[in-house]
Scaffold this active site. Structure first.
Site, PDB file in Angstrom:
ATOM      1  N   TYR A  25      26.198  45.446  88.244  1.00 21.96           N
ATOM      2  CA  TYR A  25      24.683  45.293  88.721  1.00 21.96           C
ATOM      3  C   TYR A  25      24.704  44.433  89.961  1.00 21.96           C
ATOM      4  CZ  TYR A  25      20.164  42.785  89.286  1.00 21.96           C
ATOM      5  OH  TYR A  25      19.059  42.365  90.081  1.00 21.96           O
TER       6      TYR A  25
ATOM      7  N   THR B  43      18.679  39.712  94.561  1.00 25.56           N
ATOM      8  CA  THR B  43      19.025  38.639  93.593  1.00 25.56           C
ATOM      9  C   THR B  43      19.994  37.915  93.887  1.00 25.56           C
ATOM     10  OG1 THR B  43      20.017  38.439  91.329  1.00 25.56           O
ATOM     11  CG2 THR B  43      20.850  40.450  92.620  1.00 25.56           C
ATOM     12  N   ASP B  44      19.983  36.401  93.279  1.00 14.92           N
ATOM     13  CA  ASP B  44      20.936  35.563  93.567  1.00 14.92           C
ATOM     14  C   ASP B  44      22.183  35.839  93.166  1.00 14.92           C
ATOM     15  OD1 ASP B  44      20.483  35.118  90.806  1.00 14.92           O
ATOM     16  OD2 ASP B  44      19.615  33.009  91.201  1.00 14.92           O
ATOM     17  N   GLU B  45      22.344  36.661  92.316  1.00 14.96           N
ATOM     18  CA  GLU B  45      23.570  37.118  91.579  1.00 14.96           C
ATOM     19  C   GLU B  45      24.593  37.747  92.653  1.00 14.96           C
ATOM     20  OE1 GLU B  45      24.015  38.938  87.675  1.00 14.96           O
ATOM     21  OE2 GLU B  45      21.892  38.550  87.136  1.00 14.96           O
TER      22      GLU B  45
END
EC number: 4.2.1.46
Length: 323
Positions: free
Chosen positions: A149, A124-126
């Site tokens: 997360y 994810t880009d997170e």
């Protein structure tokens, strides 16, 4: 790619990928490996004689080993993960157990199996963390996750990369924007807002509603993953991103317009997350160099179609309080 194992294949992104591969290739056997969690549905997959379901936990070493050998798996596409950020604040250990330990089990089984041509890991880009309004994150940027997360996804990435460096396991990693489209469980922003509007409920806005995200359609993601699997460079990481940035309030306004209701009458402000990144912004020149292009560019048009889809299909999800 002849026998492919798709973890999390009953979930949102996984099922869109399974349906894409199933319709595009008539010579690929697809084994959908999924625990059947609350956010998954067998109705998400368009089943045929080349798609088979294996119900199991990615932490189950023996079942993973049996699956790899029994079906002569040559490619693993790993989507299975706990992914709802709000839940990660409440039960972070479960996220670590599945997202980190579960990924490690898959990697170790793959190493011992010894016949894998590719282990694809969806991230994810997170993992990049929050950036300001002028910055972009490239594949080589520092990872700085700010919620449990994202931290588990970053941790899993490091283990995946270590198996490439230490054991020469053929891996590719991809980091993706916020994905929207069919088959998404209504806990995420867009389907949650749609289902709330369909049920005549208020739209819960965390904090000010000014946090921003780039939204990419699940069909574009499935196409990108397919391309990376077939044409990507082993050991590399690819951003899968678009320029389609909207605030939470922007999305609420668009969906209220589609539903024909007044925005201000629908909003209910609630406390923000413990930490809510303002925005992410990733480059996509690397995956574009492989020939990938976004096809679903009309965000409002896609949301109209999606609104109609949830009218008919939300029954497949056990949504608390839904009619």
């Amino acid at each position: 790619m002849k026998n492919i194992l798709v973890t999390g294949g009953l979930g949102f992104i996984g099922s869109n990928f399974v349906n894409h591969i199933s319709s595009k290739y008539d010579n690929v056997n697809i084994y959908v490996y999924d625990i059947g969690d609350y956010c998954a549905s067998v109705e998400n997959v368009e089943w045929n004689n080349r798609t088979k379901l294996i119900k199991g936990d990615i932490r189950n070493f023996d079942l993973i080993m049996h699956t790899l050998t029994e079906h002569e798996i040559d490619t693993i596409v790993h989507f299975a993960a706990h992914s709802h950020v709000d839940n990660s604040f409440k039960n972070s250990l479960a996220f670590t157990e599945t997202n980190v330990f579960g990924t490690h089990v898959l990697l170790e089984c793959s190493r011992m199996y010894g016949k894998l041509k590719l282990f694809f890991h969806m991230s994810t880009d997170e993992v990049y963390g929050e950036i300001d309004t002028t910055d972009t994150s490239r594949e080589v940027s520092l990872l700085c996750p700010t919620n449990p997360y994202a931290a588990t996804k970053a941790g899993a990435e490091h283990i995946v990369k270590s198996y490439f460096l230490s054991y020469k396991l053929p891996i590719i990693i991809a980091r993706c924007n916020n994905v929207y489209g069919r088959n998404q469980y209504p806990e995420k922003l867009i389907p949650k807002f749609i289902c709330s509007l369909l049920d005549g409920k208020k739209l819960h806005i965390q904090g000010t509603g000014n946090s921003r995200r780039n939204f990419i359609h699940a069909i574009d993601v499935a196409d990108a993953v397919d391309l990376v699997i077939n044409n990507g460079v082993i050991g590399e990481t690819y951003n899968i991103g678009v320029t389609n940035e909207h605030s939470v309030l922007d999305v609420a306004q668009i969906l209220c317009d589609i539903a024909g209701v007044n925005l201000e009458n629908q909003l209910e402000y609630v406390p923000d997350r413990l930490f809510n990144d303002f925005r992410y912004n990733i480059t996509n020149d690397k995956i574009k160099s492989l020939g990938w292009e976004q096809s679903r560019k009309d965000f409002k048009k896609e949301l109209v179609e999606l609104f109609d889809w949830y009218k008919v299909n939300r029954h497949r999800y056990n949504i608390p309080g839904s009619q």
